[in-house]
Scaffold this motif. Sequence first.
Motif, PDB file in Angstrom:
ATOM      1  N   VAL A  40      19.328  32.622  70.671  1.00 27.38           N
ATOM      2  CA  VAL A  40      20.379  31.721  70.424  1.00 27.38           C
ATOM      3  C   VAL A  40      21.480  32.747  70.406  1.00 27.38           C
ATOM      4  CG1 VAL A  40      21.558  30.075  69.382  1.00 27.38           C
ATOM      5  CG2 VAL A  40      19.210  30.010  69.731  1.00 27.38           C
ATOM      6  N   TYR A  41      22.396  32.645  71.191  1.00 31.19           N
ATOM      7  CA  TYR A  41      23.933  33.564  71.143  1.00 31.19           C
ATOM      8  C   TYR A  41      25.023  32.845  70.435  1.00 31.19           C
ATOM      9  CZ  TYR A  41      20.959  36.265  74.144  1.00 31.19           C
ATOM     10  OH  TYR A  41      19.862  37.098  74.736  1.00 31.19           O
ATOM     11  N   VAL A  42      25.624  33.272  69.871  1.00 27.19           N
ATOM     12  CA  VAL A  42      26.882  32.762  69.194  1.00 27.19           C
ATOM     13  C   VAL A  42      28.143  33.260  69.938  1.00 27.19           C
ATOM     14  CG1 VAL A  42      28.512  32.105  67.278  1.00 27.19           C
ATOM     15  CG2 VAL A  42      25.945  32.133  66.877  1.00 27.19           C
ATOM     16  N   LEU A  43      29.015  32.368  70.507  1.00 25.20           N
ATOM     17  CA  LEU A  43      30.063  32.965  71.359  1.00 25.20           C
ATOM     18  C   LEU A  43      31.611  32.634  70.630  1.00 25.20           C
ATOM     19  CD1 LEU A  43      28.897  31.576  74.797  1.00 25.20           C
ATOM     20  CD2 LEU A  43      28.175  33.692  73.517  1.00 25.20           C
ATOM     21  N   HIS A  44      32.513  33.465  70.774  1.00 22.93           N
ATOM     22  CA  HIS A  44      33.844  32.962  70.437  1.00 22.93           C
ATOM     23  C   HIS A  44      34.705  33.013  71.593  1.00 22.93           C
ATOM     24  CE1 HIS A  44      37.536  33.500  68.391  1.00 22.93           C
ATOM     25  NE2 HIS A  44      37.457  32.523  67.790  1.00 22.93           N
ATOM     26  N   CYS A  45      35.339  31.820  71.862  1.00 21.87           N
ATOM     27  CA  CYS A  45      36.193  31.615  73.091  1.00 21.87           C
ATOM     28  C   CYS A  45      37.106  30.707  72.806  1.00 21.87           C
ATOM     29  CB  CYS A  45      35.269  31.288  74.154  1.00 21.87           C
ATOM     30  SG  CYS A  45      36.044  31.420  75.907  1.00 21.87           S
ATOM     31  N   PRO A  46      38.220  31.031  72.227  1.00 21.52           N
ATOM     32  CA  PRO A  46      39.408  29.998  71.875  1.00 21.52           C
ATOM     33  C   PRO A  46      39.703  29.121  73.094  1.00 21.52           C
ATOM     34  CG  PRO A  46      39.673  32.004  70.644  1.00 21.52           C
ATOM     35  CD  PRO A  46      38.747  32.394  71.721  1.00 21.52           C
ATOM     36  N   GLN A  47      39.618  29.819  74.432  1.00 23.07           N
ATOM     37  CA  GLN A  47      40.372  29.118  75.437  1.00 23.07           C
ATOM     38  C   GLN A  47      39.208  28.273  76.148  1.00 23.07           C
ATOM     39  OE1 GLN A  47      40.466  32.553  75.136  1.00 23.07           O
ATOM     40  NE2 GLN A  47      42.511  32.356  74.166  1.00 23.07           N
ATOM     41  N   GLY A  48      37.861  28.140  75.498  1.00 18.26           N
ATOM     42  CA  GLY A  48      36.830  27.293  76.279  1.00 18.26           C
ATOM     43  C   GLY A  48      36.799  25.856  75.910  1.00 18.26           C
ATOM     44  N   PRO A  49      36.041  25.087  76.403  1.00 21.17           N
ATOM     45  CA  PRO A  49      36.172  23.567  76.371  1.00 21.17           C
ATOM     46  C   PRO A  49      36.596  23.044  74.824  1.00 21.17           C
ATOM     47  CG  PRO A  49      34.232  24.414  77.417  1.00 21.17           C
ATOM     48  CD  PRO A  49      34.805  25.609  77.017  1.00 21.17           C
ATOM     49  N   SER A  50      37.193  22.155  75.011  1.00 22.14           N
ATOM     50  CA  SER A  50      37.788  21.497  73.695  1.00 22.14           C
ATOM     51  C   SER A  50      36.499  20.794  72.847  1.00 22.14           C
ATOM     52  CB  SER A  50      38.917  20.340  74.192  1.00 22.14           C
ATOM     53  OG  SER A  50      38.123  19.417  74.797  1.00 22.14           O
ATOM     54  N   ILE A  51      37.222  20.161  71.718  1.00 20.19           N
ATOM     55  CA  ILE A  51      36.218  19.673  70.777  1.00 20.19           C
ATOM     56  C   ILE A  51      35.293  18.722  71.204  1.00 20.19           C
ATOM     57  CG2 ILE A  51      37.827  18.149  69.581  1.00 20.19           C
ATOM     58  CD1 ILE A  51      35.178  20.241  67.953  1.00 20.19           C
ATOM     59  N   ASP A  52      35.916  17.992  72.156  1.00 19.45           N
ATOM     60  CA  ASP A  52      35.011  16.687  72.785  1.00 19.45           C
ATOM     61  C   ASP A  52      34.086  17.025  73.846  1.00 19.45           C
ATOM     62  OD1 ASP A  52      36.909  17.377  74.607  1.00 19.45           O
ATOM     63  OD2 ASP A  52      37.570  15.162  74.855  1.00 19.45           O
ATOM     64  N   CYS A  53      33.754  18.380  73.952  1.00 17.93           N
ATOM     65  CA  CYS A  53      32.951  18.831  75.045  1.00 17.93           C
ATOM     66  C   CYS A  53      31.350  18.536  74.479  1.00 17.93           C
ATOM     67  CB  CYS A  53      33.015  20.371  75.243  1.00 17.93           C
ATOM     68  SG  CYS A  53      31.573  20.864  76.437  1.00 17.93           S
ATOM     69  N   ARG A  66      29.716  23.303  71.755  1.00 18.85           N
ATOM     70  CA  ARG A  66      30.555  23.703  70.832  1.00 18.85           C
ATOM     71  C   ARG A  66      29.929  24.152  69.227  1.00 18.85           C
ATOM     72  NH1 ARG A  66      36.468  24.114  71.332  1.00 18.85           N
ATOM     73  NH2 ARG A  66      36.572  24.567  69.054  1.00 18.85           N
ATOM     74  N   GLU A  67      30.471  24.893  68.525  1.00 20.85           N
ATOM     75  CA  GLU A  67      29.962  24.768  67.029  1.00 20.85           C
ATOM     76  C   GLU A  67      31.145  25.139  66.140  1.00 20.85           C
ATOM     77  OE1 GLU A  67      26.458  25.990  64.459  1.00 20.85           O
ATOM     78  OE2 GLU A  67      26.841  25.024  66.102  1.00 20.85           O
ATOM     79  N   GLY A  68      31.511  23.855  65.547  1.00 23.61           N
ATOM     80  CA  GLY A  68      32.657  23.873  64.645  1.00 23.61           C
ATOM     81  C   GLY A  68      33.914  23.870  65.435  1.00 23.61           C
ATOM     82  N   LEU A  69      35.102  24.105  64.835  1.00 14.68           N
ATOM     83  CA  LEU A  69      36.508  23.845  65.118  1.00 14.68           C
ATOM     84  C   LEU A  69      37.256  25.019  65.620  1.00 14.68           C
ATOM     85  CD1 LEU A  69      37.382  21.126  62.306  1.00 14.68           C
ATOM     86  CD2 LEU A  69      36.483  20.795  64.782  1.00 14.68           C
ATOM     87  N   SER A  70      36.691  26.263  65.510  1.00 11.23           N
ATOM     88  CA  SER A  70      37.414  27.282  65.707  1.00 11.23           C
ATOM     89  C   SER A  70      37.186  28.128  66.924  1.00 11.23           C
ATOM     90  CB  SER A  70      37.321  28.393  64.504  1.00 11.23           C
ATOM     91  OG  SER A  70      37.375  27.595  63.195  1.00 11.23           O
ATOM     92  N   GLY A  71      36.654  27.535  68.070  1.00  6.64           N
ATOM     93  CA  GLY A  71      36.541  27.923  69.358  1.00  6.64           C
ATOM     94  C   GLY A  71      35.223  28.789  69.416  1.00  6.64           C
ATOM     95  N   TYR A  72      34.186  28.357  68.246  1.00  5.93           N
ATOM     96  CA  TYR A  72      32.689  29.155  68.732  1.00  5.93           C
ATOM     97  C   TYR A  72      31.782  28.235  69.318  1.00  5.93           C
ATOM     98  CZ  TYR A  72      33.996  32.516  65.200  1.00  5.93           C
ATOM     99  OH  TYR A  72      34.680  33.532  64.555  1.00  5.93           O
ATOM    100  N   PHE A  73      31.023  28.612  70.026  1.00  4.23           N
ATOM    101  CA  PHE A  73      29.824  28.019  70.718  1.00  4.23           C
ATOM    102  C   PHE A  73      28.579  28.659  70.501  1.00  4.23           C
ATOM    103  CE2 PHE A  73      33.936  27.522  72.994  1.00  4.23           C
ATOM    104  CZ  PHE A  73      33.951  26.337  73.435  1.00  4.23           C
ATOM    105  N   ILE A  74      27.435  27.955  70.849  1.00  8.62           N
ATOM    106  CA  ILE A  74      26.128  28.504  70.898  1.00  8.62           C
ATOM    107  C   ILE A  74      25.653  28.275  72.389  1.00  8.62           C
ATOM    108  CG2 ILE A  74      25.598  28.396  68.359  1.00  8.62           C
ATOM    109  CD1 ILE A  74      23.949  26.107  68.859  1.00  8.62           C
ATOM    110  N   CYS A  75      24.898  29.308  72.692  1.00  2.00           N
ATOM    111  CA  CYS A  75      24.070  29.063  74.043  1.00  2.00           C
ATOM    112  C   CYS A  75      22.897  29.845  74.156  1.00  2.00           C
ATOM    113  CB  CYS A  75      25.105  29.740  75.116  1.00  2.00           C
ATOM    114  SG  CYS A  75      25.370  31.457  74.920  1.00  2.00           S
ATOM    115  N   GLY A  76      22.094  29.667  75.108  1.00  6.09           N
ATOM    116  CA  GLY A  76      20.800  30.358  75.344  1.00  6.09           C
ATOM    117  C   GLY A  76      20.193  29.724  76.824  1.00  6.09           C
ATOM    118  N   LYS A  77      19.151  30.191  76.986  1.00  4.82           N
ATOM    119  CA  LYS A  77      18.418  29.994  78.290  1.00  4.82           C
ATOM    120  C   LYS A  77      16.864  30.100  77.968  1.00  4.82           C
ATOM    121  CE  LYS A  77      18.015  30.803  83.084  1.00  4.82           C
ATOM    122  NZ  LYS A  77      18.268  31.805  84.291  1.00  4.82           N
TER     123      LYS A  77
END
Length: 201
Positions: A40-53, A66-77
């Motif tokens: 599982v990777y944690v990403l920071h991308c303030p320009q990413g999808p909004s909180i309702d994604c 999304r992970e929280g309110l500060s432009g963080y996301f988690i992802c994987g495959k």
Amino acid sequence: RRVHGDPEHANTGPVYLKKAWLENPIFRVPLPVKPRKRYVYVLHCPQGPSIDCPLVVDPSGVYFRREGLSGYFICGKSPSAEEEPDASNLDVDYGYFDEKIWPQLADRVPAFEKLKVTNAWAGYYDYNVLDQNGIVSRHPAFNNLYLCCGFSGHGIQMAPAVGRSLSHLILNGSFKGAIDLTRFSFQRFVQNKLLLESNIV
């Protein structure tokens, strides 16, 4: 919540708990459950999808949320069978993100071209190699051994219902009064009635 058992059917012997991927010579009938390492990777991308994604699962198998309110996301495959990593350690392969995940993320969400990986971790799936679904039943060779394993990464979603149903099976000898999980029995492997699904991540 207390579950009241029927004394005529309640198991009076021990109930064994077993880490699914540990081999043990007392289990004469082997379980089709093996450890699989997942990242599982944690990403920071303030320009990413909004909180309702919502949670997004791409057809390629790449997922993010999304992970929280500060432009963080988690992802994987989940890797293909040929890409399965060594499960003897929990080292994270960042090259797997660069080669297999990031291109799909950026294709799905162009803003992810500017993301930054800030953290990552690895963990284990107790992976059912036959149909990637849980096994909930008595062991085929031991009446006082109950199986609840092999959920292949989606067990936490099912845990409350499975726990309740398994308690009924142990105390009452059946699933009566709870969700009937007979189709998740070990017997499905003997009868070749696999519970195959698509889009498991």
